[in-house]
Structure formats: C-alpha cells, structure tokens
Design an enzyme around this catalytic site. Structure first.
Site, PDB file in Angstrom:
ATOM      1  N   THR A 126      11.309 -12.520 -32.597  1.00  0.00           N
ATOM      2  CA  THR A 126      11.205 -12.815 -31.165  1.00  0.00           C
ATOM      3  C   THR A 126      11.492 -14.287 -30.847  1.00  0.00           C
ATOM      4  O   THR A 126      11.065 -15.177 -31.582  1.00  0.00           O
ATOM      5  CB  THR A 126       9.789 -12.466 -30.663  1.00  0.00           C
ATOM      6  OG1 THR A 126       9.519 -11.113 -31.020  1.00  0.00           O
ATOM      7  CG2 THR A 126       9.649 -12.632 -29.165  1.00  0.00           C
ATOM      8  N   GLY A 131      12.924 -11.053 -26.213  1.00  0.00           N
ATOM      9  CA  GLY A 131      11.784 -10.312 -26.743  1.00  0.00           C
ATOM     10  C   GLY A 131      12.197  -8.869 -26.963  1.00  0.00           C
ATOM     11  O   GLY A 131      12.677  -8.499 -28.043  1.00  0.00           O
ATOM     12  N   ILE A 157       4.902 -15.843 -33.112  1.00  0.00           N
ATOM     13  CA  ILE A 157       5.016 -15.315 -34.479  1.00  0.00           C
ATOM     14  C   ILE A 157       3.638 -15.255 -35.147  1.00  0.00           C
ATOM     15  O   ILE A 157       3.014 -16.288 -35.415  1.00  0.00           O
ATOM     16  CB  ILE A 157       6.011 -16.161 -35.313  1.00  0.00           C
ATOM     17  CG1 ILE A 157       7.374 -16.234 -34.601  1.00  0.00           C
ATOM     18  CG2 ILE A 157       6.151 -15.602 -36.731  1.00  0.00           C
ATOM     19  CD1 ILE A 157       7.986 -14.895 -34.205  1.00  0.00           C
ATOM     20  N   ARG A 244       5.522   0.248 -37.038  1.00  0.00           N
ATOM     21  CA  ARG A 244       4.971   1.026 -35.913  1.00  0.00           C
ATOM     22  C   ARG A 244       4.042   2.139 -36.379  1.00  0.00           C
ATOM     23  O   ARG A 244       3.079   2.479 -35.706  1.00  0.00           O
ATOM     24  CB  ARG A 244       6.122   1.615 -35.083  1.00  0.00           C
ATOM     25  CG  ARG A 244       6.768   0.553 -34.229  1.00  0.00           C
ATOM     26  CD  ARG A 244       8.074   0.975 -33.598  1.00  0.00           C
ATOM     27  NE  ARG A 244       8.677  -0.217 -33.012  1.00  0.00           N
ATOM     28  CZ  ARG A 244       9.968  -0.418 -32.852  1.00  0.00           C
ATOM     29  NH1 ARG A 244      10.841   0.504 -33.216  1.00  0.00           N
ATOM     30  NH2 ARG A 244      10.407  -1.542 -32.313  1.00  0.00           N
ATOM     31  N   ARG A 269     -29.223   6.033 -24.668  1.00  0.00           N
ATOM     32  CA  ARG A 269     -29.470   5.497 -23.325  1.00  0.00           C
ATOM     33  C   ARG A 269     -29.970   6.602 -22.383  1.00  0.00           C
ATOM     34  O   ARG A 269     -29.326   7.649 -22.241  1.00  0.00           O
ATOM     35  CB  ARG A 269     -28.162   4.918 -22.768  1.00  0.00           C
ATOM     36  CG  ARG A 269     -28.190   4.498 -21.332  1.00  0.00           C
ATOM     37  CD  ARG A 269     -28.993   3.246 -21.143  1.00  0.00           C
ATOM     38  NE  ARG A 269     -28.895   2.762 -19.767  1.00  0.00           N
ATOM     39  CZ  ARG A 269     -29.733   1.862 -19.264  1.00  0.00           C
ATOM     40  NH1 ARG A 269     -30.717   1.371 -19.995  1.00  0.00           N
ATOM     41  NH2 ARG A 269     -29.591   1.451 -18.022  1.00  0.00           N
ATOM     42  N   GLN A 280     -22.557  15.956 -17.942  1.00  0.00           N
ATOM     43  CA  GLN A 280     -21.230  16.484 -18.305  1.00  0.00           C
ATOM     44  C   GLN A 280     -20.130  15.427 -18.104  1.00  0.00           C
ATOM     45  O   GLN A 280     -19.157  15.385 -18.867  1.00  0.00           O
ATOM     46  CB  GLN A 280     -20.933  17.727 -17.467  1.00  0.00           C
ATOM     47  CG  GLN A 280     -19.910  18.621 -18.117  1.00  0.00           C
ATOM     48  CD  GLN A 280     -19.689  19.899 -17.352  1.00  0.00           C
ATOM     49  OE1 GLN A 280     -19.495  19.875 -16.128  1.00  0.00           O
ATOM     50  NE2 GLN A 280     -19.717  21.016 -18.038  1.00  0.00           N
ATOM     51  N   GLU A 364       5.661  -5.418 -31.586  1.00  0.00           N
ATOM     52  CA  GLU A 364       6.497  -4.486 -32.362  1.00  0.00           C
ATOM     53  C   GLU A 364       7.139  -3.438 -31.430  1.00  0.00           C
ATOM     54  O   GLU A 364       7.274  -2.267 -31.783  1.00  0.00           O
ATOM     55  CB  GLU A 364       5.704  -3.870 -33.512  1.00  0.00           C
ATOM     56  CG  GLU A 364       5.243  -4.952 -34.488  1.00  0.00           C
ATOM     57  CD  GLU A 364       4.693  -4.458 -35.800  1.00  0.00           C
ATOM     58  OE1 GLU A 364       5.171  -3.431 -36.285  1.00  0.00           O
ATOM     59  OE2 GLU A 364       3.794  -5.130 -36.329  1.00  0.00           O
ATOM     60  N   SER A 367       5.618  -0.392 -24.982  1.00  0.00           N
ATOM     61  CA  SER A 367       5.616   1.070 -24.736  1.00  0.00           C
ATOM     62  C   SER A 367       6.926   1.509 -24.089  1.00  0.00           C
ATOM     63  O   SER A 367       7.456   2.577 -24.399  1.00  0.00           O
ATOM     64  CB  SER A 367       4.444   1.450 -23.828  1.00  0.00           C
ATOM     65  OG  SER A 367       3.243   1.368 -24.548  1.00  0.00           O
ATOM     66  N   GLU A 368       7.449   0.655 -23.197  1.00  0.00           N
ATOM     67  CA  GLU A 368       8.707   1.017 -22.517  1.00  0.00           C
ATOM     68  C   GLU A 368       9.844   1.099 -23.534  1.00  0.00           C
ATOM     69  O   GLU A 368      10.687   1.997 -23.473  1.00  0.00           O
ATOM     70  CB  GLU A 368       9.039  -0.013 -21.426  1.00  0.00           C
ATOM     71  CG  GLU A 368       8.088   0.001 -20.233  1.00  0.00           C
ATOM     72  CD  GLU A 368       6.697  -0.552 -20.557  1.00  0.00           C
ATOM     73  OE1 GLU A 368       6.591  -1.483 -21.380  1.00  0.00           O
ATOM     74  OE2 GLU A 368       5.719  -0.029 -20.000  1.00  0.00           O
TER      75      GLU A 368
HETATM   76  C1  LIG Z   1       0.053 -11.960 -29.923  1.00  0.00           C
HETATM   77  C2  LIG Z   1       1.490 -11.615 -30.213  1.00  0.00           C
HETATM   78  C3  LIG Z   1       1.928 -11.556 -31.525  1.00  0.00           C
HETATM   79  C4  LIG Z   1       3.266 -11.282 -31.808  1.00  0.00           C
HETATM   80  N1  LIG Z   1       3.697 -11.297 -33.108  1.00  0.00           N
HETATM   81  C5  LIG Z   1       5.039 -11.238 -33.349  1.00  0.00           C
HETATM   82  C6  LIG Z   1       5.537 -11.429 -34.673  1.00  0.00           C
HETATM   83  O1  LIG Z   1       4.779 -11.561 -35.636  1.00  0.00           O
HETATM   84  N2  LIG Z   1       6.890 -11.452 -34.861  1.00  0.00           N
HETATM   85  C7  LIG Z   1       7.763 -11.303 -33.830  1.00  0.00           C
HETATM   86  O2  LIG Z   1       8.968 -11.358 -34.056  1.00  0.00           O
HETATM   87  N3  LIG Z   1       7.324 -11.090 -32.559  1.00  0.00           N
HETATM   88  C8  LIG Z   1       5.983 -11.064 -32.302  1.00  0.00           C
HETATM   89  N4  LIG Z   1       5.521 -10.886 -31.026  1.00  0.00           N
HETATM   90  C9  LIG Z   1       6.482 -10.690 -29.947  1.00  0.00           C
HETATM   91  C10 LIG Z   1       6.463  -9.287 -29.355  1.00  0.00           C
HETATM   92  O3  LIG Z   1       7.057  -8.365 -30.233  1.00  0.00           O
HETATM   93  C11 LIG Z   1       7.136  -9.359 -27.981  1.00  0.00           C
HETATM   94  O4  LIG Z   1       6.229 -10.052 -27.127  1.00  0.00           O
HETATM   95  C12 LIG Z   1       7.482  -8.007 -27.406  1.00  0.00           C
HETATM   96  O5  LIG Z   1       8.534  -7.401 -28.141  1.00  0.00           O
HETATM   97  C13 LIG Z   1       7.903  -8.071 -25.932  1.00  0.00           C
HETATM   98  O6  LIG Z   1       8.814  -9.090 -25.707  1.00  0.00           O
HETATM   99  P1  LIG Z   1       8.552 -10.139 -24.506  1.00  0.00           P
HETATM  100  O7  LIG Z   1       7.173 -10.666 -24.677  1.00  0.00           O
HETATM  101  O8  LIG Z   1       9.657 -11.096 -24.505  1.00  0.00           O
HETATM  102  O9  LIG Z   1       8.547  -9.255 -23.202  1.00  0.00           O
HETATM  103  P2  LIG Z   1       9.856  -8.844 -22.356  1.00  0.00           P
HETATM  104  O10 LIG Z   1      10.886  -8.328 -23.277  1.00  0.00           O
HETATM  105  O11 LIG Z   1      10.202  -9.955 -21.444  1.00  0.00           O
HETATM  106  O12 LIG Z   1       9.292  -7.615 -21.520  1.00  0.00           O
HETATM  107  C14 LIG Z   1       8.560  -7.776 -20.290  1.00  0.00           C
HETATM  108  C15 LIG Z   1       8.422  -6.379 -19.670  1.00  0.00           C
HETATM  109  O13 LIG Z   1       9.710  -5.822 -19.375  1.00  0.00           O
HETATM  110  C16 LIG Z   1       9.836  -4.546 -19.972  1.00  0.00           C
HETATM  111  N5  LIG Z   1      11.199  -4.322 -20.382  1.00  0.00           N
HETATM  112  C17 LIG Z   1      12.037  -5.158 -21.046  1.00  0.00           C
HETATM  113  N6  LIG Z   1      13.212  -4.581 -21.263  1.00  0.00           N
HETATM  114  C18 LIG Z   1      13.142  -3.336 -20.753  1.00  0.00           C
HETATM  115  C19 LIG Z   1      14.041  -2.233 -20.656  1.00  0.00           C
HETATM  116  N7  LIG Z   1      15.277  -2.293 -21.177  1.00  0.00           N
HETATM  117  N8  LIG Z   1      13.621  -1.107 -20.038  1.00  0.00           N
HETATM  118  C20 LIG Z   1      12.366  -1.031 -19.528  1.00  0.00           C
HETATM  119  N9  LIG Z   1      11.465  -2.041 -19.579  1.00  0.00           N
HETATM  120  C21 LIG Z   1      11.856  -3.159 -20.190  1.00  0.00           C
HETATM  121  C22 LIG Z   1       8.877  -4.605 -21.165  1.00  0.00           C
HETATM  122  O14 LIG Z   1       8.515  -3.294 -21.611  1.00  0.00           O
HETATM  123  C23 LIG Z   1       7.717  -5.378 -20.597  1.00  0.00           C
HETATM  124  O15 LIG Z   1       6.913  -4.517 -19.847  1.00  0.00           O
HETATM  125  C24 LIG Z   1       4.167 -11.061 -30.743  1.00  0.00           C
HETATM  126  C25 LIG Z   1       3.702 -11.067 -29.417  1.00  0.00           C
HETATM  127  C26 LIG Z   1       2.387 -11.338 -29.151  1.00  0.00           C
HETATM  128  C27 LIG Z   1       1.928 -11.366 -27.704  1.00  0.00           C
END
Ligand SMILES: Cc1cc2nc3c(=O)[nH]c(=O)nc-3n(C[C@H](O)[C@H](O)[C@H](O)COP(=O)(O)OP(=O)(O)OC[C@H]3O[C@@H](n4cnc5c(N)ncnc54)[C@H](O)[C@@H]3O)c2cc1C
Length: 380
Positions: A126, A131, A157, A244, A269, A280, A364, A367-368
């Site tokens: 990333t 991302g 990272i 994953r 509780r 229920q 990793e 959800s999208e």
């Molecule tokens: C605490 C933490 C630890 C992490 N550790 C690592 C690590 O060890 N190594 C590493 O490489 N990365 C790491 N990451 C990065 C992580 O994998 C990314 O944050 C993640 O993939 C999302 O990228 P972004 O944050 O840039 O969000 P963005 O890509 O900017 O996404 C923002 C929103 O837009 C949506 N979106 C983006 N593109 C699309 C699309 N084509 N269609 C629909 N929706 C979309 C996303 O689903 C999200 O809701 C870490 C992140 C965090 C927060």
C-alpha cells in the site's frame, strides 16, 4: 466427510486459547495504555511456535499447512486482537511469500530467525496514492549493477516499526503495468536509505504497530529479489489471497469470544426480576451470533482445505473474508447491546473488540474489493 479437526490441531488450539485468555488477556490494559506488547509475551508466543507457524520444520518452524495455521488463528482470535494482528502480519503476509517463492539461500538466511520471532516480518504494497488500486503503485526499483535502487513511500505497513524484514512490492518496469512489478526482501533496520515514519495512531488494535516506510535511494542487493523479476504483482495477489483465509479464521475466533462473553453476561445479569437471558430479544441476538460463527467457521475451513489441496481459491478466499469480517462487525455490535452500558465500558473486553474488529473489513482488501473480486470471477 469428516468435519472434525485432527486431535493435534485441537490440542494446539486449546493451548493457544489458554495463552491468549490467561496470559495475554490479563495484560490487555497495559497493551492498550502503552501501545506496546510486553517483550515477555513476545518470548512466550515464540516458545509456543506462533512466529514459525508457516515456516517449514527444516528451517526451525512449526510447518503447519493452511488448515492448521488457520485453526491456530481462530484460537488466537479469541484474545487481544492487536496481539493477534502483530503475529498474523508476521506469520501470514510477512512470511508466506518467502516460504513459497524464496530461493534456498534466501530461506536459509531469513526463515530460522523469522521462526523464533528474533526477526519480525511484514508485507508492504500500500502507498499513499494507491490502496485498493494496488495496480497503480509507484515505488520505483531501478536496476543498477548488482542492486536495485528503491525510491518512494509505502504507508500503513503493519509491523514496520519493529520489522527486520519486509516483503516490498515495487515497480521494475514502469511501461509494463502490473507485468512490471517485482517483490523484494528488504531489511529496513540495516538498509541505508530506508526510513520508518511516525507510528500511526489508530482507533484500535493497540500493540500492532503500523507506519510509513520511506525509501530514498535505498540499495537492495539483486540477491534479495523474491521470485521472478516482473512477477511481483501476481505474487502479491497470491500472498494476499492466502492472508484473507487467515483473517476469516481470526474473525471467527473473535466472534466466538464475543458470544461466550455475551452468554455469560446474559445469564448473570438480572432485570425485571430474572436473567436477561430469559428475554427472547436477547436470546435472538445470541442465536444470530451463533449462526454467524458457524457459517464463518465452515467457510474458512473449506477454503483452507482447498488451499492445502492446491486449488485456486481467489474467489472463495474473498467469500470467506467478506462473510466473516462483515459478520464480526454485526456480532461485535450485538455483544455491546447484550451488555448494555457495560458494553461501552473499557473494563469489559467487548468495548475493545468493538474497536479492534473494524480494521478487518478494511485491510488485505476492503469488503467492496472482496465483492469486486467475487463478481469479476463469477462474470468471467
Ligand atoms: C491499520 C492498518 C494496517 C495495514 N497494514 C498493511 C500492511 O501490512 N501492508 C500493506 O500493504 N497495507 C496495509 N494496510 C493498507 C490496507 O490494505 C488499505 O488501507 C486498504 O487496502 C484500503 O486502501 P485505502 O486505505 O487506500 O482505501 P481506498 O482504496 O482509498 O478506499 C476508500 C473506500 O473506497 C472504496 N473503493 C475503492 N475502490 C473501489 C472500487 N473500485 N469499487 C468500490 N469501492 C471502492 C473502498 O472499498 C473504501 O470503502 C493497512 C491498513 C491499516 C488501516
């Protein structure tokens, strides 16, 4: 079809669960307050083999297959999620590329130290400007003689502030798109030109540290190229796909713990003169949690089995991760509700799980992105 895990794996699960609940959990407040995992807990985790889960026995590891590793992750998921996050970033995405693609020399050089936790690993794809759109990374690796010179920045990272080894994905041929990326083994603590930025201040998962990694004319020996040149993007997707399944297993463990806490609380509780477990509305929340756990467990077990059988799990790993992490968010919300005001208080672990679990729907692959992978595979 036998759905029982082998006895040795069940024993290992019991050992890890006991460690997480009886050794790590009593230190949870300390981890939350200091954002640091006490070194003696790291040593105990190493003695249990947690750092060497995916390292083959010949290099000093436990040598578990995917089913075994994920069974351990489920047990680990019942405890502090920051602690589990640190271990899994190391044992899963941090180590699996080297195990699968490394040359004999690379494995001998790094795996024994990774197996003992002496060297902590991480994985870096990333960047600030890419991302979800990982195909657009910019970190440049230019070949100069016997080395590659890296320039650019990775961010968020996991384990970067403590890592002795990072698997880094970089662009080796800027004109070739995803066919012009390569994976490198980078030693951030000893490579000139590699700098770790400020530690990220996160909502949860305390103790699992993440940060920026800045490369300024950082020379990485050509001997540290991991796998074939220009195949890094494909290999990165493979590393993430396997990761994953582990996240789905960790989510299942977290849900199990939340259900156990909720059941215990609902029985103890009393309101309106009887245990709230007799209402229920509360019973339905517990039943819904159980359904989420059972479906998530079946999914991770099936996908882990598929990996060990050598099957293509690109779609199913996303199915398992998407389902389990979304379910975990719902279960965490219900666990707060069952506990009432106590669910909002820091002295009850549910509050911590509620914050910590949120990350699993983001890293990793969000959800999208999991839904995109599933849909694209369905549509060919
Ligand atoms: C605490 C933490 C630890 C992490 N550790 C690592 C690590 O060890 N190594 C590493 O490489 N990365 C790491 N990451 C990065 C992580 O994998 C990314 O944050 C993640 O993939 C999302 O990228 P972004 O944050 O840039 O969000 P963005 O890509 O900017 O996404 C923002 C929103 O837009 C949506 N979106 C983006 N593109 C699309 C699309 N084509 N269609 C629909 N929706 C979309 C996303 O689903 C999200 O809701 C870490 C992140 C965090 C927060």
């Amino acid at each position: 079809m036998d759905f029982n895990l082998p006895e040795d794996l069940r024993d290992m699960q019991a050992t890890i669960r006991n460690f997480m609940l009886n050794v790590v959990e009593p230190r949870a407040h300390e981890i939350e307050d200091t954002n640091r995992i006490p070194p003696e807990l790291i040593r105990q985790a190493a003695d249990l083999g947690l750092f060497g889960l995916s390292v083959p026995e010949e290099y000093g590891g436990v040598g578990l297959g995917t089913l075994g590793r994920c069974a351990v992750y489920e047990a680990m998921g019942q405890g502090h999620m920051g602690f589990g996050g640190m271990i899994s970033a190391h044992a899963s995405i941090g180590t699996s590329g080297l195990v699968r693609l490394g040359t004999e020399e690379q494995k001998r050089r790094f795996l024994p130290r990774l197996a003992t936790g002496e060297c902590i690993a991480g994985f870096a794809i990333t960047e600030p400007s890419s991302g979800s759109d990982a195909a657009n990374i910019r970190l440049r690796a230019e070949k100069r003689g016997d080395a590659y010179v890296l320039n650019g920045t990775k961010h968020y990272i996991s384990n970067a502030p403590v890592a002795g080894l990072l698997t880094v994905i970089a662009v080796t041929d800027p004109l070739a798109g995803t066919r012009g990326m390569s994976a490198f083994l980078v030693e951030p603590q000893t490579t000139a030109g590699v700098r770790i930025g400020k530690i990220d201040e996160k909502m949860g998962q305390k103790g699992s540290l993440s940060a920026e990694v800045i490369f300024e004319d950082a020379e990485v020996p050509a001997a540290n190229l991991l796998g074939p040149e220009h195949r890094g993007y494909r290999e990165a997707l493979g590393i993430l796909t396997n990761g994953r399944v582990g996240i789905a297993a960790r989510s299942t463990g977290a849900m199990q713990r939340l259900l156990d806490l909720s059941t215990e609380h609902a029985k103890a509780r009393e309101q309106f003169g009887k245990p709230i477990a007799e209402f229920q509305a509360v019973q339905f929340m517990l039943a819904e949690m159980e359904v989420a756990i059972q479906t998530s467990r079946l999914l991770w077990q099936k996908v882990a089995w598929m990996v060990d059988e050598g099957q293509d799990v690109r779609r199913m790993a996303s199915v398992a991760k998407y389902h389990a992490t979304e379910m975990l968010s719902e279960v965490a919300d219900k666990a707060v509700q069952v506990a009432g005001g106590m669910g909002y208080m820091k002295d009850w672990p549910v509050e911590r799980f509620y914050r910590d679990q949120r990350l699993l729907r983001i890293y990793e692959g969000t959800s999208e992105i999991q839904k995109l992978i599933i849909a694209r595979d369905l549509l060919g």
